[in-house]
Design an enzyme around this catalytic site. Structure first.
Site, short mmCIF file in Angstrom:
data_model
loop_
_atom_site.label_atom_id
_atom_site.label_comp_id
_atom_site.label_asym_id
_atom_site.label_seq_id
_atom_site.Cartn_x
_atom_site.Cartn_y
_atom_site.Cartn_z
N TYR A 78 0.83 -1.20 0.00
CA TYR A 78 0.00 0.00 0.00
C TYR A 78 0.86 1.24 0.00
O TYR A 78 1.87 1.31 0.70
CB TYR A 78 -0.93 0.03 1.23
CG TYR A 78 -2.05 -0.96 1.12
CD1 TYR A 78 -3.18 -0.68 0.35
CD2 TYR A 78 -1.99 -2.17 1.78
CE1 TYR A 78 -4.20 -1.60 0.24
CE2 TYR A 78 -3.01 -3.10 1.67
CZ TYR A 78 -4.12 -2.80 0.89
OH TYR A 78 -5.12 -3.72 0.78
N ILE A 79 0.40 2.23 -0.79
CA ILE A 79 1.11 3.51 -0.89
C ILE A 79 0.07 4.62 -0.75
O ILE A 79 -1.00 4.56 -1.35
CB ILE A 79 1.83 3.61 -2.26
CG1 ILE A 79 2.83 2.47 -2.39
CG2 ILE A 79 2.50 4.96 -2.42
CD1 ILE A 79 3.22 2.17 -3.79
N HIS A 137 5.10 7.66 -8.34
CA HIS A 137 6.49 8.07 -8.14
C HIS A 137 7.45 6.87 -8.19
O HIS A 137 8.60 6.99 -7.78
CB HIS A 137 6.66 8.79 -6.80
CG HIS A 137 6.07 10.16 -6.77
ND1 HIS A 137 4.78 10.40 -6.33
CD2 HIS A 137 6.57 11.36 -7.12
CE1 HIS A 137 4.53 11.70 -6.43
NE2 HIS A 137 5.59 12.30 -6.90
N GLY A 138 6.97 5.72 -8.62
CA GLY A 138 7.81 4.53 -8.71
C GLY A 138 7.94 3.74 -7.43
O GLY A 138 8.72 2.79 -7.36
N ASN A 174 -10.33 -3.46 -8.03
CA ASN A 174 -9.19 -2.54 -7.95
C ASN A 174 -8.46 -2.54 -9.30
O ASN A 174 -7.38 -3.10 -9.45
CB ASN A 174 -8.26 -2.94 -6.80
CG ASN A 174 -7.26 -1.87 -6.46
OD1 ASN A 174 -7.03 -0.93 -7.24
ND2 ASN A 174 -6.64 -2.00 -5.31
N GLU A 175 -9.08 -1.89 -10.27
CA GLU A 175 -8.60 -1.93 -11.65
C GLU A 175 -7.20 -1.35 -11.83
O GLU A 175 -6.40 -1.86 -12.62
CB GLU A 175 -9.60 -1.25 -12.57
CG GLU A 175 -10.93 -1.99 -12.65
CD GLU A 175 -12.01 -1.23 -13.40
OE1 GLU A 175 -11.72 -0.14 -13.94
OE2 GLU A 175 -13.15 -1.74 -13.43
N ASN A 176 -6.90 -0.27 -11.11
CA ASN A 176 -5.57 0.33 -11.24
C ASN A 176 -4.48 -0.63 -10.78
O ASN A 176 -3.44 -0.77 -11.43
CB ASN A 176 -5.47 1.64 -10.45
CG ASN A 176 -6.26 2.76 -11.08
OD1 ASN A 176 -6.56 2.74 -12.27
ND2 ASN A 176 -6.60 3.76 -10.28
N TYR A 195 -0.09 -4.64 -11.78
CA TYR A 195 0.51 -5.96 -11.61
C TYR A 195 0.69 -6.66 -12.95
O TYR A 195 1.72 -7.33 -13.17
CB TYR A 195 -0.32 -6.81 -10.65
CG TYR A 195 -0.36 -6.25 -9.25
CD1 TYR A 195 0.81 -5.84 -8.61
CD2 TYR A 195 -1.55 -6.11 -8.57
CE1 TYR A 195 0.79 -5.30 -7.33
CE2 TYR A 195 -1.59 -5.58 -7.29
CZ TYR A 195 -0.42 -5.17 -6.67
OH TYR A 195 -0.45 -4.65 -5.42
N LYS A 230 1.26 -5.19 -15.78
CA LYS A 230 2.41 -4.49 -16.38
C LYS A 230 3.72 -5.02 -15.79
O LYS A 230 4.75 -5.08 -16.48
CB LYS A 230 2.27 -2.99 -16.13
CG LYS A 230 3.37 -2.14 -16.69
CD LYS A 230 3.11 -0.67 -16.39
CE LYS A 230 4.33 0.16 -16.67
NZ LYS A 230 4.19 1.54 -16.20
#
Length: 172
Positions: A97-98, A105-106, A135-137, A142, A144
């Site tokens: 989690y961020i 920001h990587g 949670n589509e984003n 993942y 990618k």
């Protein structure tokens, strides 16, 4: 821009609790009832539960900092600590989690790389995670990063049963 990561100890339980509450609410509050959200937060992030998880030798937590500010955290599991029976050759990313203001920001890639590093150090051949089907984003991220959808498992948000996609990445 500097990104640093620190492995958590029992002394970090309150920091972990704070960032766990904050990031989980930011991510899922708008899609879940307040009752289910609060029930989950109370169960998953009470200090006694976090201290139990921090004391498990098959689990590791890491706090990540962006320019010296706590930006997110990572939890990985091996062996019996995994939330699904996936075998001895796997490492689970149970939580990654961020905070919203630090996304893009990587940091997510940085934490995934840390999980892969831990997996390889422990001779694991695959890493896996569960991600909420809505949670589509995260699912796009993942994919990618080389994860493939391989199944589903149940996740309970309070009293509501939800479905997580199980995604796996082969390392070696």
């Amino acid at each position: 821009m500097t990104i640093n990561i620190n492995k958590c100890t029992l002394e970090d339980s309150r920091k972990l609790q704070k960032i766990g509450y904050e990031t989980f609410k930011e991510t899922f509050e708008h899609q879940n009832s307040p009752e289910n959200m609060n029930a989950y937060l109370d169960r998953a992030f009470n200090l006694k539960q976090l201290e139990k998880e921090l004391s498990n030798i098959s689990s590791q937590f890491f706090l990540v900092y962006f320019n010296d500010e706590a930006a997110g955290y990572l939890k990985v599991n091996t062996n019996e600590a995994q939330s699904e029976e996936m075998g001895d050759e796997t490492l689970e990313i149970e939580r990654i989690y961020i905070k919203k203001k630090f996304q893009k920001h990587g940091i997510g890639k940085y934490l995934l790389n840390k999980a892969m590093e831990i997996a390889l150090e422990n001779n694991k051949k695959k890493i896996w995670l569960g991600v909420w089907e809505k949670n589509e984003n995260a699912i796009a991220f993942y994919k990618k990063m080389g994860f493939v959808h391989s199944g589903v498992h149940s996740f309970y948000m309070g009293g509501e049963k939800q479905m997580d996609f199980i995604m796996i990445k082969t390392l070696i």
